[in-house]
Design a protein around this motif. Sequence first.
Motif, PDB file in Angstrom:
ATOM      1  N   SER A   1       0.838  -1.199   0.000  1.00  0.00           N
ATOM      2  CA  SER A   1       0.000   0.000   0.000  1.00  0.00           C
ATOM      3  C   SER A   1       0.869   1.244   0.000  1.00  0.00           C
ATOM      4  N   VAL A   2       0.359   2.272  -0.637  1.00  0.00           N
ATOM      5  CA  VAL A   2       0.948   3.607  -0.559  1.00  0.00           C
ATOM      6  C   VAL A   2      -0.153   4.574  -0.154  1.00  0.00           C
ATOM      7  N   ALA A   3       0.239   5.667   0.473  1.00  0.00           N
ATOM      8  CA  ALA A   3      -0.690   6.724   0.861  1.00  0.00           C
ATOM      9  C   ALA A   3      -0.350   7.966   0.059  1.00  0.00           C
ATOM     10  N   SER A   4      -1.201   8.313  -0.880  1.00  0.00           N
ATOM     11  CA  SER A   4      -0.913   9.405  -1.816  1.00  0.00           C
ATOM     12  C   SER A   4      -1.262  10.751  -1.188  1.00  0.00           C
ATOM     13  N   PHE A   5      -0.221  11.432  -0.764  1.00  0.00           N
ATOM     14  CA  PHE A   5      -0.346  12.722  -0.093  1.00  0.00           C
ATOM     15  C   PHE A   5      -0.161  13.808  -1.146  1.00  0.00           C
ATOM     16  N   PHE A   6      -1.206  14.592  -1.394  1.00  0.00           N
ATOM     17  CA  PHE A   6      -1.167  15.581  -2.475  1.00  0.00           C
ATOM     18  C   PHE A   6      -0.390  16.819  -2.042  1.00  0.00           C
ATOM     19  N   VAL A   7       0.438  17.312  -2.945  1.00  0.00           N
ATOM     20  CA  VAL A   7       1.400  18.360  -2.579  1.00  0.00           C
ATOM     21  C   VAL A   7       1.028  19.713  -3.177  1.00  0.00           C
ATOM     22  N   SER A   8       1.157  19.878  -4.489  1.00  0.00           N
ATOM     23  CA  SER A   8       1.055  21.215  -5.088  1.00  0.00           C
ATOM     24  C   SER A   8      -0.301  21.868  -4.875  1.00  0.00           C
ATOM     25  N   ARG A   9      -1.360  21.061  -4.793  1.00  0.00           N
ATOM     26  CA  ARG A   9      -2.691  21.651  -4.616  1.00  0.00           C
ATOM     27  C   ARG A   9      -2.804  22.385  -3.280  1.00  0.00           C
ATOM     28  N   VAL A  10      -2.026  21.937  -2.285  1.00  0.00           N
ATOM     29  CA  VAL A  10      -2.036  22.610  -0.984  1.00  0.00           C
ATOM     30  C   VAL A  10      -1.464  24.016  -1.125  1.00  0.00           C
ATOM     31  N   ASP A  11      -0.344  24.140  -1.815  1.00  0.00           N
ATOM     32  CA  ASP A  11       0.216  25.476  -2.053  1.00  0.00           C
ATOM     33  C   ASP A  11      -0.748  26.344  -2.851  1.00  0.00           C
ATOM     34  N   THR A  12      -1.353  25.770  -3.871  1.00  0.00           N
ATOM     35  CA  THR A  12      -2.259  26.547  -4.724  1.00  0.00           C
ATOM     36  C   THR A  12      -3.388  27.155  -3.913  1.00  0.00           C
ATOM     37  N   GLU A  13      -4.013  26.338  -3.067  1.00  0.00           N
ATOM     38  CA  GLU A  13      -5.162  26.818  -2.286  1.00  0.00           C
ATOM     39  C   GLU A  13      -4.736  27.798  -1.202  1.00  0.00           C
ATOM     40  N   ILE A  14      -3.672  27.486  -0.477  1.00  0.00           N
ATOM     41  CA  ILE A  14      -3.251  28.366   0.610  1.00  0.00           C
ATOM     42  C   ILE A  14      -2.655  29.664   0.083  1.00  0.00           C
ATOM     43  N   ASP A  15      -1.855  29.580  -0.975  1.00  0.00           N
ATOM     44  CA  ASP A  15      -1.262  30.810  -1.538  1.00  0.00           C
ATOM     45  C   ASP A  15      -2.340  31.749  -2.051  1.00  0.00           C
ATOM     46  N   LYS A  16      -3.419  31.200  -2.576  1.00  0.00           N
ATOM     47  CA  LYS A  16      -4.541  32.026  -3.045  1.00  0.00           C
ATOM     48  C   LYS A  16      -5.139  32.803  -1.875  1.00  0.00           C
ATOM     49  N   ARG A  17      -5.239  32.168  -0.727  1.00  0.00           N
ATOM     50  CA  ARG A  17      -5.794  32.830   0.450  1.00  0.00           C
ATOM     51  C   ARG A  17      -4.821  33.852   1.040  1.00  0.00           C
ATOM     52  N   LEU A  18      -3.527  33.587   0.899  1.00  0.00           N
ATOM     53  CA  LEU A  18      -2.523  34.497   1.451  1.00  0.00           C
ATOM     54  C   LEU A  18      -2.492  35.837   0.731  1.00  0.00           C
ATOM     55  N   GLU A  19      -2.969  35.863  -0.510  1.00  0.00           N
ATOM     56  CA  GLU A  19      -2.927  37.103  -1.296  1.00  0.00           C
ATOM     57  C   GLU A  19      -3.693  38.233  -0.617  1.00  0.00           C
ATOM     58  N   SER A  20      -4.751  37.900   0.112  1.00  0.00           N
ATOM     59  CA  SER A  20      -5.596  38.937   0.721  1.00  0.00           C
ATOM     60  C   SER A  20      -5.292  39.168   2.196  1.00  0.00           C
ATOM     61  N   ILE A  21      -4.210  38.545   2.697  1.00  0.00           N
ATOM     62  CA  ILE A  21      -3.854  38.680   4.115  1.00  0.00           C
ATOM     63  C   ILE A  21      -2.561  39.495   4.238  1.00  0.00           C
ATOM     64  N   PRO A  22      -2.573  40.590   4.993  1.00  0.00           N
ATOM     65  CA  PRO A  22      -1.338  41.380   5.173  1.00  0.00           C
ATOM     66  C   PRO A  22      -0.217  40.508   5.733  1.00  0.00           C
ATOM     67  N   GLY A  23       0.920  40.571   5.088  1.00  0.00           N
ATOM     68  CA  GLY A  23       2.061  39.764   5.516  1.00  0.00           C
ATOM     69  C   GLY A  23       2.026  38.330   5.047  1.00  0.00           C
ATOM     70  N   GLY A  24       0.964  37.954   4.366  1.00  0.00           N
ATOM     71  CA  GLY A  24       0.806  36.575   3.919  1.00  0.00           C
ATOM     72  C   GLY A  24       1.831  36.147   2.890  1.00  0.00           C
ATOM     73  N   GLN A  25       2.344  37.103   2.134  1.00  0.00           N
ATOM     74  CA  GLN A  25       3.304  36.769   1.083  1.00  0.00           C
ATOM     75  C   GLN A  25       4.566  36.100   1.631  1.00  0.00           C
TER      76      GLN A  25
END
Length: 368
Positions: free
Chosen positions: A200-224
């Motif tokens: 068995s392997v456990a497929s841990f998704f990587v890039s989608r996490v950055d995509t979603e969180i970075d999108k939210r960081l755009e509207s947060i001061p200091g998020g960059q």
Amino acid sequence: MTTNPKLKALSDAGVSIWLDDLSRQRINSGNLAELISEKSLVGCTSNPTIFAKAISNAADYADKVRELAARDASVDEAVRELTTADVRDAADVFRNVHEATDGVDGRVSLEVDPRLAHDTERTVAEALDLWKAVDRPNLMVKIPATTEGLPAITRTLAEGVSVNVTLIFAVSRYREVMEAYLAGLEQAKANGHDLSGIASVASFFVSRVDTEIDKRLESIPGGQDLRGKAAIANARLAYAAYEEVFTGPRWEALAAAGARKQRPLWASTGVKDPSFSDTRYVDELVAPNTVNTMPEATLEAAADHADINGDQVSGTAAESQQVFDQLAEIGVDLDDVYAVLETEGVDKFEKSWEELLDTVRGQLDQAK
């Protein structure tokens, strides 16, 4: 043939290189065998998106489609036969790898119908049907790590079937996946199955996490300042959880019976943000006993300019946790991030499945 040195270095560091792609053309042309010999490839994964693209763009399926149309096969039957044939033949291409690695690698994954992601009973039935239809020891049946998928994972493993658990985003869910795996092995042992034959392997998704969180960081001061840090930190925390779970008396009892550890698999490793290095989810996630399944573009990029410098994950848990502490402090709702990613992941695969059904339906109509 010469093995690519950068990919060999990655393999030597304990990372199994799998390709996140599969098609009849890749098998028939000899490309898959070439990647095994030249690019250190030891496995591959598939999903509805991959099959929809392959079948819609290739003439390699024409003869089989005509045969299916001639016997008036339904669309669902046709999709099942086309996909299982590709996986079966790919498994045969990887058979030597499977034998040479004592069953660790040489694995090919096939996903259950994503429309069943929230139906435990039908997922189990589908997983067992796929296992029988492909009839290859190096198959892994992919089951999503939804709430309903967790008991399906345990029950499928209990029948001696190897499982690739997919769509994992949160470390908390990953811990539930590992628990489902251990419970499945315990039941398989009770059912008289040889645990050494179950993988068995456990497929841990990587890039989608950055995509979603970075999108939210755009509207947060200091998020960059935290942009592009979450996905790798998340994966590193997952590896720390893996190291913790696969120790101690419970695991040791299973290992004594021949059980294999459920390896972390880094999925979604194609970089979405062009401002980042296109090999960052390869270079920075090197760790022993892991799998990195790459889209072809990432595999080629890694072969050309990956920067492999040994284990980049072990011992990084405290540093990685700081990233998530900082994200929480500035107001990123991480539970919501993971919920959104899981819902979107299932939805995307369902839409791809519908696209696959429509493609095959159209080809069957043309062939009649």
